[in-house]
Motif scaffolding. Structure first.
Motif, mmCIF file in Angstrom:
data_model
loop_
_atom_site.group_PDB
_atom_site.id
_atom_site.type_symbol
_atom_site.label_atom_id
_atom_site.label_comp_id
_atom_site.label_asym_id
_atom_site.label_seq_id
_atom_site.Cartn_x
_atom_site.Cartn_y
_atom_site.Cartn_z
ATOM 1 N N ALA A 262 2.502 121.298 68.455
ATOM 2 C CA ALA A 262 1.781 121.462 67.197
ATOM 3 C C ALA A 262 2.200 120.409 66.180
ATOM 4 C CB ALA A 262 2.026 122.857 66.638
ATOM 5 N N ALA A 263 3.438 119.966 66.260
ATOM 6 C CA ALA A 263 3.934 118.995 65.285
ATOM 7 C C ALA A 263 3.274 117.637 65.445
ATOM 8 C CB ALA A 263 5.453 118.853 65.426
ATOM 9 N N THR A 264 2.726 117.354 66.649
ATOM 10 C CA THR A 264 2.092 116.055 66.887
ATOM 11 C C THR A 264 0.608 116.071 66.578
ATOM 12 O OG1 THR A 264 1.613 116.596 69.200
ATOM 13 C CG2 THR A 264 3.756 115.584 68.715
ATOM 14 N N LYS A 265 0.076 117.226 66.219
ATOM 15 C CA LYS A 265 -1.354 117.361 65.962
ATOM 16 C C LYS A 265 -1.647 117.408 64.470
ATOM 17 C CE LYS A 265 -2.528 117.738 70.335
ATOM 18 N NZ LYS A 265 -3.343 116.704 71.011
ATOM 19 N N GLY A 266 -2.885 117.001 64.124
ATOM 20 C CA GLY A 266 -3.329 117.133 62.748
ATOM 21 C C GLY A 266 -3.785 118.555 62.473
ATOM 22 N N ASP A 267 -4.269 118.774 61.269
ATOM 23 C CA ASP A 267 -4.698 120.124 60.894
ATOM 24 C C ASP A 267 -6.022 120.530 61.527
ATOM 25 O OD1 ASP A 267 -2.446 120.439 59.427
ATOM 26 O OD2 ASP A 267 -3.413 120.359 57.451
ATOM 27 N N CYS A 268 -6.848 119.563 61.952
ATOM 28 C CA CYS A 268 -8.126 119.917 62.576
ATOM 29 C C CYS A 268 -7.870 120.447 63.973
ATOM 30 C CB CYS A 268 -9.053 118.700 62.637
ATOM 31 S SG CYS A 268 -10.637 119.029 63.437
ATOM 32 N N ILE A 269 -8.300 121.682 64.238
ATOM 33 C CA ILE A 269 -8.081 122.297 65.548
ATOM 34 C C ILE A 269 -9.285 122.094 66.468
ATOM 35 C CG2 ILE A 269 -6.526 124.009 64.555
ATOM 36 C CD1 ILE A 269 -8.808 126.056 64.820
ATOM 37 N N ASP A 270 -10.237 121.238 66.034
ATOM 38 C CA ASP A 270 -11.393 120.880 66.846
ATOM 39 C C ASP A 270 -12.222 122.098 67.260
ATOM 40 O OD1 ASP A 270 -12.971 118.873 67.870
ATOM 41 O OD2 ASP A 270 -12.044 118.920 69.853
ATOM 42 N N CYS A 271 -12.356 123.040 66.322
ATOM 43 C CA CYS A 271 -13.151 124.238 66.622
ATOM 44 C C CYS A 271 -14.643 123.979 66.483
ATOM 45 C CB CYS A 271 -12.738 125.392 65.707
ATOM 46 S SG CYS A 271 -13.124 125.098 63.957
ATOM 47 N N LYS A 272 -14.996 122.893 65.825
ATOM 48 C CA LYS A 272 -16.383 122.499 65.588
ATOM 49 C C LYS A 272 -17.163 123.530 64.776
ATOM 50 C CE LYS A 272 -16.596 119.725 69.798
ATOM 51 N NZ LYS A 272 -15.307 120.140 70.392
ATOM 52 N N MET A 273 -16.454 124.358 64.036
ATOM 53 C CA MET A 273 -17.127 125.333 63.199
ATOM 54 C C MET A 273 -17.920 124.652 62.087
ATOM 55 S SD MET A 273 -17.790 128.473 62.892
ATOM 56 C CE MET A 273 -16.607 129.087 64.080
ATOM 57 N N CYS A 274 -17.424 123.513 61.617
ATOM 58 C CA CYS A 274 -18.146 122.768 60.574
ATOM 59 C C CYS A 274 -19.500 122.315 61.090
ATOM 60 C CB CYS A 274 -17.314 121.574 60.109
ATOM 61 S SG CYS A 274 -16.794 120.451 61.435
ATOM 62 N N VAL A 275 -19.584 122.016 62.383
ATOM 63 C CA VAL A 275 -20.856 121.625 62.988
ATOM 64 C C VAL A 275 -21.730 122.850 63.210
ATOM 65 C CG1 VAL A 275 -21.931 120.368 64.885
ATOM 66 C CG2 VAL A 275 -19.633 119.754 64.137
ATOM 67 N N GLY A 276 -21.095 123.952 63.589
ATOM 68 C CA GLY A 276 -21.837 125.169 63.892
ATOM 69 C C GLY A 276 -22.582 125.753 62.707
ATOM 70 N N VAL A 277 -22.073 125.533 61.483
ATOM 71 C CA VAL A 277 -22.742 126.084 60.298
ATOM 72 C C VAL A 277 -23.688 125.075 59.659
ATOM 73 C CG1 VAL A 277 -20.812 127.632 59.808
ATOM 74 C CG2 VAL A 277 -20.899 125.377 58.709
ATOM 75 N N CYS A 278 -23.653 123.824 60.105
ATOM 76 C CA CYS A 278 -24.472 122.775 59.477
ATOM 77 C C CYS A 278 -25.945 123.011 59.781
ATOM 78 C CB CYS A 278 -24.050 121.399 59.980
ATOM 79 S SG CYS A 278 -25.032 120.055 59.258
ATOM 80 N N PRO A 279 -26.793 123.106 58.768
ATOM 81 C CA PRO A 279 -28.217 123.354 59.017
ATOM 82 C C PRO A 279 -28.938 122.199 59.701
ATOM 83 C CG PRO A 279 -27.817 122.957 56.671
ATOM 84 C CD PRO A 279 -26.477 123.070 57.324
ATOM 85 N N THR A 280 -28.334 121.006 59.666
ATOM 86 C CA THR A 280 -28.948 119.870 60.356
ATOM 87 C C THR A 280 -28.195 119.496 61.627
ATOM 88 O OG1 THR A 280 -27.704 118.284 59.017
ATOM 89 C CG2 THR A 280 -29.879 118.925 58.210
ATOM 90 N N GLY A 281 -27.096 120.181 61.917
ATOM 91 C CA GLY A 281 -26.375 119.977 63.162
ATOM 92 C C GLY A 281 -25.550 118.716 63.255
ATOM 93 N N VAL A 282 -25.186 118.107 62.117
ATOM 94 C CA VAL A 282 -24.385 116.883 62.174
ATOM 95 C C VAL A 282 -22.896 117.224 62.139
ATOM 96 C CG1 VAL A 282 -26.188 115.538 61.060
ATOM 97 C CG2 VAL A 282 -24.390 116.551 59.668
ATOM 98 N N ASP A 283 -22.094 116.274 62.580
ATOM 99 C CA ASP A 283 -20.642 116.444 62.595
ATOM 100 C C ASP A 283 -20.063 115.691 61.399
ATOM 101 O OD1 ASP A 283 -17.934 116.613 63.105
ATOM 102 O OD2 ASP A 283 -18.123 116.226 65.250
ATOM 103 N N ILE A 284 -19.621 116.416 60.383
ATOM 104 C CA ILE A 284 -19.109 115.819 59.157
ATOM 105 C C ILE A 284 -17.895 114.946 59.436
ATOM 106 C CG2 ILE A 284 -17.586 117.752 58.604
ATOM 107 C CD1 ILE A 284 -19.622 115.656 56.100
ATOM 108 N N ARG A 285 -17.215 115.201 60.550
ATOM 109 C CA ARG A 285 -16.006 114.445 60.870
ATOM 110 C C ARG A 285 -16.314 113.017 61.311
ATOM 111 N NH1 ARG A 285 -13.645 118.447 65.219
ATOM 112 N NH2 ARG A 285 -15.815 118.147 65.885
ATOM 113 N N GLU A 286 -17.575 112.746 61.614
ATOM 114 C CA GLU A 286 -17.964 111.402 62.036
ATOM 115 C C GLU A 286 -18.348 110.513 60.856
ATOM 116 O OE1 GLU A 286 -17.565 110.480 65.104
ATOM 117 O OE2 GLU A 286 -16.873 112.514 65.566
ATOM 118 N N GLY A 287 -18.206 111.022 59.633
ATOM 119 C CA GLY A 287 -18.517 110.229 58.452
ATOM 120 C C GLY A 287 -19.899 110.532 57.896
ATOM 121 N N LEU A 288 -20.328 109.761 56.877
ATOM 122 C CA LEU A 288 -21.604 109.975 56.215
ATOM 123 C C LEU A 288 -22.747 109.766 57.189
ATOM 124 C CD1 LEU A 288 -23.122 110.520 53.545
ATOM 125 C CD2 LEU A 288 -23.120 108.041 53.164
ATOM 126 N N SER A 289 -23.669 110.721 57.213
ATOM 127 C CA SER A 289 -24.815 110.664 58.111
ATOM 128 C C SER A 289 -26.079 110.930 57.322
ATOM 129 C CB SER A 289 -24.667 111.708 59.236
ATOM 130 O OG SER A 289 -25.886 111.904 59.916
#
Length: 475
Positions: A262-289
């Motif tokens: 856990a100490a070598t990982k960042g805070d993002c657990i890669d759950c993709k929940m941010c993508v799951g709630v996005c009404p347009t289905g984009v991945d905010i982690r990939e930058g401005l879209s």
């Protein structure tokens, strides 16, 4: 670490909601998960302002609708103000005002309009809310789409589409009601006596709402909306947008039980929940879209996950590129782009206020005849013809008189007595012609300034003047 293990177990069910996380190009239907949170609450609040759209045509102001775009009558009623074709420049200023507001807000905080106020976004959210209530959550909706047709599936789909059509019908009728008497329109539709154009408008709006909000959804934002294409020239490194803090989130990784891992990982657990709630289905982690409508729902989703895994909120938050690089943002009103937009905004507001405050009750338009410029009569006098269009913008008939005054010479109206008492019908334009006459000897110049004045008889405070010219022979 046992707490993290428990949190990880509780997240297993959430991962299933976010299987479809790539950008959808139309090959599938995006079923976004609906989660509570502060941005969802803000979205509901801003969406509720659209209730005014459904209420607007039914409000009364005096003897007419509070908001009525009377195209056949060539006038717009906006509560106590009546806008005529002669005042259309104010509509141009209003359009400029709305455009500059859109540009200014985008420069500061991205596509806030798209996320919270856009017709397409709001109606799509209403349609998907209905879908969620009838067919279930995102997982259940995907399963239902893939399932074989059954009595239960037919029942749910029929109910959903019936409600979609009902919302589309109400939307279409309400839109049409802004252009005619709302209650007469309803009566026309219910008794099937509405004019042909009313049925065409209703059919087009029902089809547009039903298809765009029910089926195309985010595809409108991707492929039809020009705003998504030009947003890149409106935002800059100072613009505050929903941003993934990659400094804190990378490298990504699932929650593990081993503390060394856990100490070598960042805070993002890669759950993709941010993508799951996005009404347009984009991945905010990939930058401005171009698909990101800056609604902030990904922030709600990420904050809820951070709470579950015991990490600080804000992995995804409203942030500028400069702030991400550790640079302090300048004050908003010191940014050249914002200063420019604000200046144009204030000029447009000033122009609209001035226009509304100085709308004359009677509009006068006078055109000097050019073929010929003047006529020489048999008695040697000179005559000029003028076409006058007087518009009574008041709700009552007005009796007025027309007089003429010249800067020099004996310029007077032919049959002047006829113009001592003219009736201008309420809300109508009265066209008529007059002849001005003068003797050549009394004219000092080829062109003589004249002033025509309409003076109210019914309302003596009405005075409208118009400057023109009397043309005579060359000296």
């Amino acid at each position: 670490m046992s707490q993290n293990r428990k949190s990880a177990d509780s997240l297993e069910d959430l991962y299933a909601d976010t299987l479809h996380y790539h950008v959808n190009t139309g090959g599938e239907t995006i079923h976004a998960k609906r989660m509570p949170g502060r941005f969802r609450n803000l979205k509901w609040l801003t969406m509720s302002t659209w209730l005014a759209f459904f209420i607007g045509p039914y409000l009364q102001w005096g003897d007419h609708q509070a908001i009525l775009f009377d195209i056949p009558g060539r006038k717009f009623h906006l509560f106590g103000a009546t806008i005529w074709p002669q005042d259309i420049w104010m509509l141009s200023l209003l359009l400029i005002l709305l455009a500059i507001t859109l540009f200014g807000v985008t420069a500061v905080a991205g596509r806030v309009f798209c996320g919270y106020f856009c017709f397409q976004t709001v109606w799509t959210d209403v349609f998907t809310w209905i879908e969620d209530k009838i067919e279930g959550n995102a997982i259940q909706r995907r399963r239902l789409d893939k399932a074989a047709w059954s009595a239960d599936k037919i029942r749910k789909k029929t109910l959903k589409h019936s409600l979609w059509l009902l919302v589309s019908i109400l939307t279409g009728i309400t839109f049409a009601a802004y252009f005619t008497d709302a209650f007469e329109l309803w009566n026309g539709y219910l008794t099937f006596s509405a004019p042909y154009i009313a049925w065409v408008v209703l059919a087009l709006f029902i089809a547009g709402t039903y298809i765009l909000a029910g089926f195309m959804r985010e595809q409108v934002c991707f492929w039809l909306c020009p705003y998504a294409r030009i947003q890149s020239v409106m935002v800059d490194k100072d613009s505050i947008l929903p941003t993934y803090d990659y400094h804190r989130g990378e490298p990504r990784g699932k929650v593990k039980s081993k503390s060394s891992d856990a100490a070598t990982k960042g805070d993002c657990i890669d759950c993709k929940m941010c993508v799951g709630v996005c009404p347009t289905g984009v991945d905010i982690r990939e930058g401005l879209s171009e698909g990101c409508i800056t609604c902030g729902l990904c922030i709600d989703a990420c904050d809820s996950i951070m709470d579950k895994v015991g990490k600080p909120k804000g992995l995804i938050r409203y942030l500028s590129h400069k702030e991400m690089d550790g640079v302090t943002l300048p004050p908003v009103f010191k940014r050249p782009r914002v200063i420019t937009y604000s200046t144009i905004f204030m000029l447009a507001v000033t122009g609209i206020i001035y226009g509304l405050a100085t709308i004359p009750p009677v509009e006068l338009s006078i055109v000097h005849s050019r073929q010929p410029l003047f006529m020489r009569m048999s008695d040697g006098s000179i005559q000029n013809k003028y076409t006058i269009k007087a518009v009574n913008k008041l709700e009552t008939d007005q009796r007025v008189s027309l007089t003429v005054k010249s800067s020099s010479g004996d310029v007077h109206m032919v049959k002047e007595a006829y113009f001592k008492d003219i009736t201008l019908k309420a809300g109508k334009m009265v066209p008529f012609s007059i002849f001005l006459q003068a003797t050549p000897a009394s004219l000092e110049h080829e062109n003589t300034d004249v002033q025509l004045t309409i003076q109210g008889i019914t309302q003596p405070d009405i005075t409208v003047t118009y400057d023109s010219v009397f043309v005579g022979p060359k000296k």
